[in-house]
Every structure is written in C-alpha cells, then in structure tokens.
Design an enzyme around this catalytic site. Structure first.
Site, PDB file in Angstrom:
ATOM      1  N   GLU A   1       0.827  -1.198   0.269  1.00 39.85           N
ATOM      2  CA  GLU A   1      -0.021   0.042  -0.155  1.00 39.85           C
ATOM      3  C   GLU A   1       0.744   1.120  -0.002  1.00 39.85           C
ATOM      4  OE1 GLU A   1      -0.946  -2.663   1.664  1.00 39.85           O
ATOM      5  OE2 GLU A   1      -2.784  -3.166   1.045  1.00 39.85           O
TER       6      GLU A   1
ATOM      7  N   HIS B   1     -10.643  -4.813  10.238  1.00 38.27           N
ATOM      8  CA  HIS B   1     -11.094  -4.664   9.127  1.00 38.27           C
ATOM      9  C   HIS B   1     -12.537  -3.932   8.914  1.00 38.27           C
ATOM     10  CE1 HIS B   1      -8.267  -7.889   7.014  1.00 38.27           C
ATOM     11  NE2 HIS B   1      -7.760  -6.798   7.498  1.00 38.27           N
TER      12      HIS B   1
END
Lengths: 327, 429
Positions: free
Chosen positions: A60, A129
């Site tokens: 990322e 998450h």
C-alpha cells in the site's frame, strides 16, 4: 434514468472518466485481472488495457507513493485500496505527500489523485477490517473526503473527484455496494464536491447522516412520520469541505439535531458538526445535539455483538424522540 | 472605578420608577450616554442613559420592579473589578422581594394549571431572588437550583417579552423548551379572569395594583380640592356661529380637521390674554402672572389621564393648535410624552362633551389658577328677541382657585370667553 447498484454506478463513473481523459488510470490490488475485490473495476482491464488498469503487489505505501509521483508528473491516478483499513499502511504517502505537496512546493505541484475503496464495517470481518476512518483524513488540510450514499451520488461524486485537481479520499461502504437507485444517463452528469443533499425534507428534527447511516436515517424518518414527527435527513456527501450552511439552515428550521454515523464518537465527524452547530446556531437549539455513533469499542467478530456496535434504525428513532422531548 | 446606576428623576413629579426594560444585559459593554434601560415614570416611559463607561456588571432591579429615586439599581464597572462594596449599598433582598410582590402585576399568570403547579413545588428551583432579569436572557442561579432553559426557548421568550420565571418547563429536569414558550404565545392575550375576594354581607372585591400614573393622579389631586379653595362658575354659550365657523374652515381644507375643542382652546387663550389675573397661579407669598396662555388639554389614556400642553396658544393659529393637539394626544396615548410636554400649563381645558355630559366641575391641576370644564353641545329652545328659537347650546363651568381669582374676576373672564365663542369673528378683530 437507469436503476443500477452503487457498484455499477462506480464502474460507470470509472469507465466514463477513463474514456474521457487518457491521463486517468487505475491502480490497486486485484483491480485488473480479478475485476476488483468487490467487482467495481469489472471489465475495465479488457476495455482499456494494462497500461490504464494496473494490478499492484500488496504494497500500500509503495503504490500510494507511486500514485503521488504519477500525479506530480501530470497523470490522474485512481488508486483503489481493497478496503480503507489497508490505507493505514499508506498514510505517510497520503498525509505527508499527497495532502501537502501543493503547499510545500509553493503551488508548483497539484496532486490530482483519488484514493478510493470501501470504508467502515462489512460483515463479520472483525476489528482490524471494520473501521470508519473518515475523521482521520478529514482532519488534514489538503485532502478532500467524499462519502456517497446512493448510486447517483456515487457516480456523480466519483467523476467530480477524478476531475478534481486535489487529492480526494473517496470512501465507499461494502454493505452498500448492492444498493440500487436511479442514476442519470448523461455521461457528463457530475455532482460538485462540498454540497450537501437534503435526502428528505421535514420540520421537527434534523438527522445528519452519511454513507451507511443515510438509509437507516431515512427508514427511521418513515417510522417517526407515523409517530407524528417530521424529520429532515441531510447527507453532507462531502466531509471536507463540509457544507455546514445547509446543516445550519436546517437546524434553524427544526431546532433539534441527531447526527447518525458509523464511526466512533470520540473526535469524530459528528463531534465536529455538533461543535459547528453550537457555534453558529446556539440560539436556535431547543435540545442538545445528539449523536448516534458506532460503539466506542473495537468491532467485535460475533454477529450479535457486531450488530450492537453499529447504529441501527431503533437507536436513531430513540435519539430523535429524545431531542423532540417525546419520551 | 465602578459607576453606580441610581434611579434617576425623569419627570418633575416622579418619586419612584419602574424598570420597563433593560436595554443592556449583565456583561454587556456600555459607554457614557448609551441608553441603558427604559423606565416607567408616573407619566411616561423614558430612556435612562449610562453615566459611565465599562461593563454592566450587575442589575439589581429587574424588569417590572420599582425603585425609589436615588436607589442603586445597577452597577457599571470594569469586567474584573470587585464591586462587592458598591453592591452592599443595595437594600436588603427581602425588601425588594416584597416590593416586587406588591407592586408588580404577574406578567404571564396563565400556565398555572394545577398539576403543573404541583410539579413546580417539587421540581423547580426556589424563587429567584431580587436580581433575576425578567427577560430570561440569563437564567439566574439561586442557591441550590438554576433555571434550565434551551437556548432557543430563552431567545423566543426574550423576543416575546415573556418572563421565564412564570413558566414551568416540560423538558427533562424542568427545562423550558420551545413548546412551553409557544404555549404561552398561542394563548389568547385576554386578561386573566379577575378573581374576586368574597366577603360576607358585602360585595366581593378584587385588588389590582395601582399603576404609577394612577398613584400620581391620586397624590396630585388631593393637593387640589382639599388645600385649594375651589369655586365654580357656570354659563351657557350659544355655539351656532362657532360651529358654522368650524364647518366653514374645514370646507376650505378638509385636512385641517379643526374641532370645536380646538376653537375652545383658541378662545380660552385669547380670553386669558385679556384677563391676566386668570392666567395666574398662587405660589408661596407671590402671585405669578404668565405672559402667554399655555393651555393644558386633558386627554384620557388607558390607565388615567394626562394633560399635554399647547404652549403660547394665544399666538398660534387654529390649524396649528388642531395639529398640535392631535399629535400630543396621540403620543399621550402611547405614553411617549416628554415631561416638559405635560407640565407647566397656565390654565386647563377638560372636555367631556363627547360622552354626552351636559355640565360638570373639574378639579384644578395645581398650581394652575383655573380649569374650564366643557359639556356637550346640543340643540335647545332659547328666547331671542321675545321669540323661541332653536340654538346649539353648550354649558361650561370654570373651577377657580380663590387664592388668585375672585368671583368677579372669574365672571369677567367667562364673559369674554362667552362673547368671543358666540362671535368668533372677535378672534380676528
């Protein structure tokens, strides 16, 4: 007007902007060969080729930085995070590079980049998450933060975000990808950033909701209408810049506010809106501003606990009745 | 240094004043000469100006409460100044509280439904002490409790002039909220049904606080008919020519709207100039004669009467007098007369003709020497040159202060008055 899902609306927006401007390209984990983890980029690799739709490794920070560099070089990257939970790894590039480049380069480098993907809770993906991160990004000058709640808003706002010359954090909601609604067919249909939408007009209580809580607020408003309470539901759609004027105008009319949000209450967007209302419409308030936020705990994995941690229609109804002094 | 704000003397006869409205609230900046409050005197509502710079630190007399001349009613000072020493001059609280209960009619007594009343006793803070401002802008702490009011309700109450202390809030913990204010506003403004005190063997009665102006009338008039030796002279005047003149003038210009009363004022002024002994007043050891005829005109107002003065009526035209009287009467009815506009007449006229009164005697307004009471004009058979004819007749009675006016003096004045009024051409001769 076609009735399509938010997923399809986002796909249309990406397709139209890829076709409209060759500087636009997509990048992210599984966006190309796999059509996107949530199929938002479905068919785009096939249509635009692997120079415009690029699969990245699971890096990322790396591909976010690559995107910032591409934007400095004149391209218009659309970077997908599989979910914004993974953007946490990329925050140095988002906050320190993308958000500040225009300022620190003395106006030499715009960063016309979009970071997009689902944010907030999904279904039983547990603490790491299921996070609603809008207040993180809205905190920083230099970033714009967008959160659509309908297919039309999703399409119109994503197109505006891609055309915008500043970095935009575009937060979708996994639970809402399948939600359907009317979307204008016009390929130039856009919705300006920074303009709130009154989703339902009412006179007694203003509910400010965004993303996941907008449909919940609308359902609550329907139930409350049957109980004789008229609710106005306002979706700011853009968190930064925030269209506070529309909210204030509504508060001046209704004198009571409930803010419904999926995120934690502490230092949240609701806290900010509440402070603005207090500063700008104090003399119009008949009751304290009431927040209905996500519970202040890491998201539980257990289904029953997860349900309790996320705002629902009943909690919004109860909050409205409280500020309307009905109970 | 703190500036004491004391109840000022805003009219010559004022002995105490009632705060009608504070134009500043505690904590507001004020500068010298700025309007600070509106005060109901015995005659009118006057603006009080600040006599110092700083911040309005403390309001001691709330809206609707009264204070005698010279009493400390507020303190202006620096924001951080210690004003305890100045405040210690204020009268003890119970006294003011008592005054409040006796002097001030309850402003909004209507929400007193029994169950709310009950709730009030259990939930609500104890009665707010002397300093609570009636506009509710700043709910006051009072020992153990405080008035709870939503910001919106506070603002609505201030705008509607509703005293929050008279309300019991329906919100949590007794919070006063929008619907409580709306309930008061939507109530018809009709006066609350008076409750009568029953007493065996005699009529029931009710006591209403006497207004400032009523109290003044009472005080002033007992200094008249008692100490002032009145005598009364009555005559009947033929008004046909005066009525004709009035018709003629108004036909020339309908905007003039000259009334019979305007003609009477003009004629009285003319007669007064011819009879300076009547245009006079008795003062301790001197008799004061006036150069001009300043004619007071009694005007009935809501809770009493007031006599605005037409200055030097002898020098003014009929149209000037008519316009002036109309304007003064209008402002008298809205209580916007300045003290100099209703004091210092040399002679007064009181007319009850419009009520069908044939004749009456009026009470002299000291120190004036006389007052003329005018009755209704009506058609009557009278004898003229041995024939019975119909004429418009009007009876007038002059009350004279015998200390300055003797019987013959008054009679001669009245003779002149009658002569001019019966032949108004004299006005131009």
């Amino acid at each position: 007007m076609a009735i399509i899902t938010i997923r399809e609306a986002l796909n249309q927006a990406l397709r139209e902007e890829l076709a409209r401007d060759e500087k636009v390209f997509l990048m992210g984990e599984e966006v190309a060969e796999y059509d996107g983890a949530y199929k938002v980029t479905k068919g785009l690799l096939h249509e635009f080729g692997n120079k415009r739709v690029i699969d990245t490794p699971i890096t990322e920070l790396g591909f976010a930085g690559l995107g910032v560099g591409a934007a400095m070089a004149g391209l218009r990257p659309v970077v997908e995070f599989m979910t914004f939970n993974f953007s946490i790894l990329a925050t140095d590039q988002i906050i320190n590079s993308a958000a500040k480049m225009l300022y620190m380069s003395g106006g030499q480098f715009n960063i016309p980049i979009v970071f997009r993907g689902p944010s907030g809770s999904a279904f039983q993906v547990s603490s790491q998450h299921s996070q609603a991160l809008e207040s993180w990004y809205a905190y920083f000058p230099g970033l714009k933060v967008v959160m659509p709640s309908t297919p039309a808003d999703a399409k119109g706002l994503l197109k505006s975000a891609i055309r915008d010359d500043d970095p935009v954090i575009f937060m979708e909601q996994e639970r809402m990808y399948g939600q359907k609604g009317e979307v204008p067919d016009d390929p130039d249909f856009t919705i300006p950033l920074g303009v709130a939408d009154v989703k339902r007009e009412g006179t007694d209580v203003t509910i400010v909701a965004r993303s996941l809580t907008v449909p919940l607020a609308l359902k609550a408003a329907e139930q409350l209408q049957e109980q004789g309470v008229s609710c106005e539901v306002i979706d700011p759609r853009t968190i930064r810049p925030l269209d506070i004027d529309t909210i204030i105008a509504s508060v001046k009319k209704t004198n009571r506010v409930v803010i419904a949000e999926e995120s934690h209450p502490i230092c949240g967007v609701g806290a900010e809106i509440s402070a603005e209302i207090m500063e700008r419409a104090f003399d119009y308030l008949d009751a304290p501003v009431k927040r209905v936020s996500g519970v202040d705990v890491p998201m539980p994995y257990a289904k029953n606990l997860e349900n309790l941690a996320i705002p629902d229609v009943n909690r919004i109804v109860a909050a409205v009745r409280e500020v309307a002094y009905l109970d | 240094m703190a500036t004491k704000v004391i109840m000022p003397k805003l009219s010559p006869t004022m002995e105490e004043g009632q705060i009608s409205r504070w134009l500043k609230k505690e904590g507001d900046k004020v500068s010298m000469g700025e309007p600070l409050a509106e005060i109901d005197t015995d005659k009118a509502t006057m603006e009080m100006q600040a006599l110092g710079n700083g911040v309005l630190r403390k309001i001691l007399i709330g809206e609707g409460q009264s204070a005698p001349l010279g009493q400390l009613i507020a303190v202006i000072g620096e924001p951080d100044e210690d004003i305890a020493a100045v405040l210690s001059e204020a009268p003890a609280q119970p006294q003011v509280q008592e005054q409040k209960e006796t002097d001030v009619p309850p402003k909004v007594p209507d929400v007193a439904q029994p169950q709310l009343q009950e709730q009030k006793e259990t939930n609500s803070p104890p009665p707010v002490p002397d300093v609570a401002p009636a506009n509710g802008r700043q709910p006051q702490t009072s020992g153990s409790g405080r008035m709870i009011v939503s910001p919106l309700a506070a603002r609505m109450a201030a705008e509607a002039g509703i005293d929050l202390r008279s309300l019991q809030g329906s919100g949590p913990g007794g919070r006063i909220i929008k619907r409580d204010i709306e309930a008061v506003i939507s109530k018809p403004k009709a006066a609350p049904a008076p409750s009568y005190v029953q007493q065996a063997g005699a009529s029931a009665y009710r006591d209403e606080p006497a207004s400032q102006i009523r109290q003044t009338i009472a005080k002033r008039l007992v200094t008249s008919l008692g100490p002032v030796p009145h005598f009364f002279l009555t005559t009947e005047i033929e008004m046909d020519r005066a009525a004709e003149m009035r018709k003629g003038i108004n036909a020339l210009d309908p905007d003039l709207k000259i009334s019979i009363n305007d003609i009477i004022i003009k004629v009285a002024a003319a007669a007064l100039i011819q009879h300076p002994q009547v245009n006079a007043s008795y003062q301790e050891k001197v008799v004061r004669y006036y150069e001009h005829a300043d004619v007071g005109v009694a005007v009935a107002i809501e809770d009493g009467l007031i006599t605005p003065v037409v200055r030097a009526a002898d020098q003014k035209s009929l149209s000037q007098i008519a316009a002036e009287v109309r304007e003064l009467a209008e402002r008298a009815r809205s209580k916007r007369l300045k003290p100099e506009e209703y004091t210092g007449a040399t002679f007064s006229v009181s007319n009850l003709g419009m009520f069908g009164i044939d004749e009456f005697t009026a009470v002299i307004n000291p120190p004036e020497g006389a007052i003329l009471a005018i009755g209704a004009m009506s058609a009557k058979p009278v004898v003229r040159e041995n024939e019975i004819v119909i004429r418009q007749m009007m009876r007038v009675t002059m009350s004279c202060d015998h200390r300055v006016i003797d019987g013959a003096t008054g009679a001669k004045f009245l003779q002149t008055f009658k002569k001019i009024l019966e032949n108004p051409l004299y006005l131009v001769v």
